[in-house]
Scaffold this motif. Structure first.
Motif, PDB file in Angstrom:
ATOM      1  N   GLY A 152      10.079  30.051  -1.191  1.00 48.44           N
ATOM      2  CA  GLY A 152       9.673  30.123  -2.592  1.00 48.44           C
ATOM      3  C   GLY A 152      10.885  30.396  -3.459  1.00 48.44           C
ATOM      4  N   LEU A 153      11.351  29.384  -4.181  1.00 50.24           N
ATOM      5  CA  LEU A 153      12.612  29.493  -4.918  1.00 50.24           C
ATOM      6  C   LEU A 153      12.360  29.479  -6.417  1.00 50.24           C
ATOM      7  CD1 LEU A 153      14.768  27.114  -2.682  1.00 50.24           C
ATOM      8  CD2 LEU A 153      14.465  29.600  -2.505  1.00 50.24           C
ATOM      9  N   GLY A 154      11.424  30.312  -6.847  1.00 48.48           N
ATOM     10  CA  GLY A 154      11.103  30.424  -8.256  1.00 48.48           C
ATOM     11  C   GLY A 154      11.769  31.624  -8.907  1.00 48.48           C
ATOM     12  N   TYR A 155      11.086  32.226  -9.867  1.00 53.34           N
ATOM     13  CA  TYR A 155      11.646  33.335 -10.638  1.00 53.34           C
ATOM     14  C   TYR A 155      11.929  34.567  -9.785  1.00 53.34           C
ATOM     15  CZ  TYR A 155      10.611  30.812 -14.954  1.00 53.34           C
ATOM     16  OH  TYR A 155      10.604  29.884 -15.971  1.00 53.34           O
ATOM     17  N   VAL A 156      11.256  34.701  -8.651  1.00 54.89           N
ATOM     18  CA  VAL A 156      11.490  35.821  -7.741  1.00 54.89           C
ATOM     19  C   VAL A 156      12.454  35.427  -6.630  1.00 54.89           C
ATOM     20  CG1 VAL A 156      10.426  37.378  -6.070  1.00 54.89           C
ATOM     21  CG2 VAL A 156       9.261  36.883  -8.229  1.00 54.89           C
ATOM     22  N   GLY A 157      12.177  34.301  -5.988  1.00 59.49           N
ATOM     23  CA  GLY A 157      12.957  33.909  -4.817  1.00 59.49           C
ATOM     24  C   GLY A 157      14.390  33.528  -5.109  1.00 59.49           C
ATOM     25  N   LEU A 158      14.621  32.797  -6.208  1.00 59.29           N
ATOM     26  CA  LEU A 158      15.981  32.325  -6.472  1.00 59.29           C
ATOM     27  C   LEU A 158      16.960  33.463  -6.770  1.00 59.29           C
ATOM     28  CD1 LEU A 158      17.814  29.912  -6.579  1.00 59.29           C
ATOM     29  CD2 LEU A 158      17.169  29.573  -8.984  1.00 59.29           C
ATOM     30  N   PRO A 159      16.614  34.450  -7.605  1.00 57.50           N
ATOM     31  CA  PRO A 159      17.543  35.579  -7.779  1.00 57.50           C
ATOM     32  C   PRO A 159      17.832  36.310  -6.475  1.00 57.50           C
ATOM     33  CG  PRO A 159      15.882  35.598  -9.505  1.00 57.50           C
ATOM     34  CD  PRO A 159      15.450  34.576  -8.508  1.00 57.50           C
ATOM     35  N   LEU A 160      16.828  36.415  -5.603  1.00 55.28           N
ATOM     36  CA  LEU A 160      17.017  37.082  -4.314  1.00 55.28           C
ATOM     37  C   LEU A 160      17.961  36.272  -3.424  1.00 55.28           C
ATOM     38  CD1 LEU A 160      16.020  39.631  -2.837  1.00 55.28           C
ATOM     39  CD2 LEU A 160      14.179  38.247  -1.869  1.00 55.28           C
ATOM     40  N   VAL A 161      17.800  34.952  -3.429  1.00 56.47           N
ATOM     41  CA  VAL A 161      18.708  34.074  -2.689  1.00 56.47           C
ATOM     42  C   VAL A 161      20.147  34.322  -3.116  1.00 56.47           C
ATOM     43  CG1 VAL A 161      19.493  31.671  -2.532  1.00 56.47           C
ATOM     44  CG2 VAL A 161      17.087  32.215  -2.142  1.00 56.47           C
ATOM     45  N   LEU A 162      20.372  34.325  -4.421  1.00 51.81           N
ATOM     46  CA  LEU A 162      21.734  34.475  -4.944  1.00 51.81           C
ATOM     47  C   LEU A 162      22.311  35.841  -4.609  1.00 51.81           C
ATOM     48  CD1 LEU A 162      21.318  32.732  -8.408  1.00 51.81           C
ATOM     49  CD2 LEU A 162      22.363  31.809  -6.329  1.00 51.81           C
ATOM     50  N   ARG A 163      21.469  36.858  -4.610  1.00 51.16           N
ATOM     51  CA  ARG A 163      21.957  38.208  -4.285  1.00 51.16           C
ATOM     52  C   ARG A 163      22.408  38.280  -2.829  1.00 51.16           C
ATOM     53  NH1 ARG A 163      25.136  42.007  -5.219  1.00 51.16           N
ATOM     54  NH2 ARG A 163      24.589  43.972  -4.202  1.00 51.16           N
ATOM     55  N   PHE A 200      27.610  28.752  -4.428  1.00 48.62           N
ATOM     56  CA  PHE A 200      27.183  29.014  -3.052  1.00 48.62           C
ATOM     57  C   PHE A 200      26.640  27.803  -2.310  1.00 48.62           C
ATOM     58  CE2 PHE A 200      26.509  33.171  -5.266  1.00 48.62           C
ATOM     59  CZ  PHE A 200      27.508  33.872  -4.616  1.00 48.62           C
ATOM     60  N   VAL A 201      26.154  26.798  -3.031  1.00 45.92           N
ATOM     61  CA  VAL A 201      25.584  25.623  -2.361  1.00 45.92           C
ATOM     62  C   VAL A 201      26.660  24.924  -1.530  1.00 45.92           C
ATOM     63  CG1 VAL A 201      24.617  23.327  -2.707  1.00 45.92           C
ATOM     64  CG2 VAL A 201      23.720  25.241  -3.997  1.00 45.92           C
ATOM     65  N   GLY A 202      26.295  24.593  -0.312  1.00 43.07           N
ATOM     66  CA  GLY A 202      27.245  23.934   0.574  1.00 43.07           C
ATOM     67  C   GLY A 202      28.052  24.890   1.414  1.00 43.07           C
ATOM     68  N   SER A 203      27.975  26.177   1.050  1.00 38.44           N
ATOM     69  CA  SER A 203      28.661  27.176   1.877  1.00 38.44           C
ATOM     70  C   SER A 203      27.627  28.148   2.422  1.00 38.44           C
ATOM     71  CB  SER A 203      29.743  27.895   1.057  1.00 38.44           C
ATOM     72  OG  SER A 203      29.193  28.446  -0.134  1.00 38.44           O
ATOM     73  N   SER A 204      27.351  29.209   1.691  1.00 36.88           N
ATOM     74  CA  SER A 204      26.397  30.197   2.197  1.00 36.88           C
ATOM     75  C   SER A 204      24.945  29.845   1.909  1.00 36.88           C
ATOM     76  CB  SER A 204      26.720  31.575   1.612  1.00 36.88           C
ATOM     77  OG  SER A 204      26.747  31.528   0.196  1.00 36.88           O
ATOM     78  N   LEU A 205      24.696  28.961   0.936  1.00 35.10           N
ATOM     79  CA  LEU A 205      23.323  28.616   0.561  1.00 35.10           C
ATOM     80  C   LEU A 205      22.967  27.205   1.001  1.00 35.10           C
ATOM     81  CD1 LEU A 205      20.610  28.909  -0.856  1.00 35.10           C
ATOM     82  CD2 LEU A 205      21.764  28.407  -3.034  1.00 35.10           C
ATOM     83  N   GLN A 206      21.850  27.090   1.715  1.00 32.97           N
ATOM     84  CA  GLN A 206      21.358  25.795   2.157  1.00 32.97           C
ATOM     85  C   GLN A 206      19.897  25.629   1.731  1.00 32.97           C
ATOM     86  OE1 GLN A 206      22.208  25.043   6.343  1.00 32.97           O
ATOM     87  NE2 GLN A 206      23.950  26.448   6.268  1.00 32.97           N
ATOM     88  N   PRO A 207      19.648  24.941   0.615  1.00 32.28           N
ATOM     89  CA  PRO A 207      18.267  24.701   0.172  1.00 32.28           C
ATOM     90  C   PRO A 207      17.630  23.589   1.002  1.00 32.28           C
ATOM     91  CG  PRO A 207      19.875  24.475  -1.636  1.00 32.28           C
ATOM     92  CD  PRO A 207      20.622  24.420  -0.351  1.00 32.28           C
ATOM     93  N   THR A 208      16.336  23.720   1.276  1.00 29.07           N
ATOM     94  CA  THR A 208      15.653  22.698   2.079  1.00 29.07           C
ATOM     95  C   THR A 208      14.142  22.805   1.884  1.00 29.07           C
ATOM     96  OG1 THR A 208      15.358  21.813   4.312  1.00 29.07           O
ATOM     97  CG2 THR A 208      15.502  24.204   4.106  1.00 29.07           C
TER      98      THR A 208
END
Length: 435
Positions: free
Chosen positions: A21-32, A71-79
């Motif tokens: 879930g990469l919405g208003y809650v999930g995306l900030p958590l991903v980035l952190r 972070f995309v392509g390094s530590s972050l992998q969206p799928t």
């Protein structure tokens, strides 16, 4: 993998974190998690979100694209490929928990997600549910489905509930600085949950169980809902008495103890306050408890859009103008100021009420250029640019959400009739009506 090995991997940041879930809650958590050095796999069934992230683009206004691209392509992998759950050591669920047609909890997203990832769960994982829900969800809905796979919760897989506390657009608090409540199904689960969040938030608040953690989040939001209901009811009383409630609130707020200011509006919106109280009222019935106080506040808040419409109708009538055929501009589609989130926004309800009465509806919102796709509401509209000519062309302008980016002098000067739902304009001008 044993609990101690899992905690070691979480502590030394060699664990892979999965966030669903990469919405208003999930995306900030991903980035952190990315910021502090974890490898993160972000899951979402919405391929448009995944594609945007892969291109380094943000779809949430207060999150800059530069943060994504970093972070995309390094530590972050969206799928959108849930089979990659088999690669993660921790899985955090940030999926919606809306209400059904009859204000009953809709756990379809939570249940659907756990069932979709079930084939890819493996020993040595910690699972955390962050979606707001009623007490008992974690151990009544998630735990049995995990155990049906042959895992022992607290030994093979560690299950916790840790409610999200995001406040989109609030510059004073971040994912890092907001204390994190966490409750586990067992003490071993709690220890794993603490390790999961220890490196990404400054303060962890452990509680005795998942149910205690679930009720904590409900209490926080019910507290707000009830107090907003109180002040909205006070608004109606003050209006009848010809008293400026905003002046009263400012005066009451000078008391240094025992009073917390809340402010009236056209209703309540967002993903929490309009929804969460009904999760508790529904569950309370199972225990023979009727939550009258909470439900009354919900009724008051739900009635506010109709109150606003009545003030619009009265204002037009005083100018010998019928609402049917009138051109009405709603200022602010978002549920609160300075964000691009229109979920459960009272502005949309007001627009629908006025449309049903025959008005021609337009809106202006600098944060929402086009009316978003919604499950229950449909308008084919784009945000109107505010100029002297455009404002004066409307029979009525309604300030529903008081974004800082609005030019309030321009609005006040050029609106024929200005209905103010936020107390932004001083009373006394012949074209201003408080609502």
């Amino acid at each position: 993998m044993t609990q101690s090995k899992l905690i070691d991997k979480l502590s030394n940041k060699t664990a892979t974190i999965g966030i669903v879930g990469l919405g208003y809650v999930g995306l900030p958590l991903v980035l952190r998690y990315c910021e502090v050095g974890y490898r993160v796999i972000g899951f979402d069934v919405d391929q448009s979100k995944v594609s945007a992230l892969l291109e380094g683009k943000s779809y949430i206004e207060h999150i800059g694209s530069d943060k994504i691209a970093r972070f995309v392509g390094s530590s972050l992998q969206p799928t959108s490929d849930l089979s990659r759950v088999k690669e993660v050591d921790a899985l955090i669920f940030c999926v919606p928990t809306p209400l059904g047609r009859h204000r009953e909890p809709d756990l379809s997203f939570v249940v659907g997600t756990i069932e979709s990832v079930a084939p890819y769960l493996h020993p040595g994982m910690v699972l955390s549910l962050e979606s707001t829900t009623y007490p008992g969800t974690t151990d009544e809905e998630l735990k049995p489905r995990i155990e049906a796979l042959g895992f022992v919760v607290g030994k093979d897989i560690f299950l916790v509930f840790s409610p999200e506390r995001e406040d989109p657009g609030n510059p004073m608090f971040s994912t890092q600085t907001i204390p994190k409540v966490c409750g586990g199904c067992t003490k071993e689960c709690l220890q794993a949950g603490i390790a999961l969040y220890d490196k990404v938030v400054d303060t962890i608040v452990p509680v005795s169980s998942t149910r205690a953690a679930e009720l904590t989040k409900l209490l926080e939001n019910i507290h707000r809902a009830v107090n907003i209901g109180l002040v909205n009811e006070m608004k109606v009383v003050a209006d009848r008495m010809n008293i400026d409630l905003h002046e009263v609130i400012r005066a009451a707020a000078t008391k240094p103890f025992g009073f917390v200011p809340y402010y009236p509006g056209p209703g309540i919106g967002g993903h929490c306050i309009p929804i969460d109280p009904f999760y508790l009222t529904w569950k309370a019935r199972e225990f023979g408890v009727h939550t009258r106080f909470i439900e009354l506040a919900g009724e008051v808040n739900s009635s506010m859009p109709d109150y606003v419409v009545s003030k619009i109708v009265d204002g037009l009538n005083s100018r010998k103008k019928a609402v049917s055929g009138s051109r009405i501009l709603i200022l602010g589609l978002a549920y609160k100021k300075n964000v691009d989130d229109s979920r459960e926004s009272p502005s949309v309800v007001i627009m629908e009420r006025l449309r049903d009465l025959g008005a021609q509806i337009s809106y202006a919102d600098p944060h929402i250029p086009a009316f978003p796709v919604m499950r229950a509401h449909r308008f084919s509209l784009s945000s109107v640019a505010l100029t002297e000519e455009s404002i004066s062309s409307f029979d009525c302008v309604v300030l529903a959400t008081d974004h800082d980016r609005f030019d309030y002098d321009l609005i006040r000067t050029n609106a024929r009739l200005l209905v103010d739902c936020r107390g932004r304009f001083a009373e006394g001008a012949p074209n201003i009506v408080r609502a």
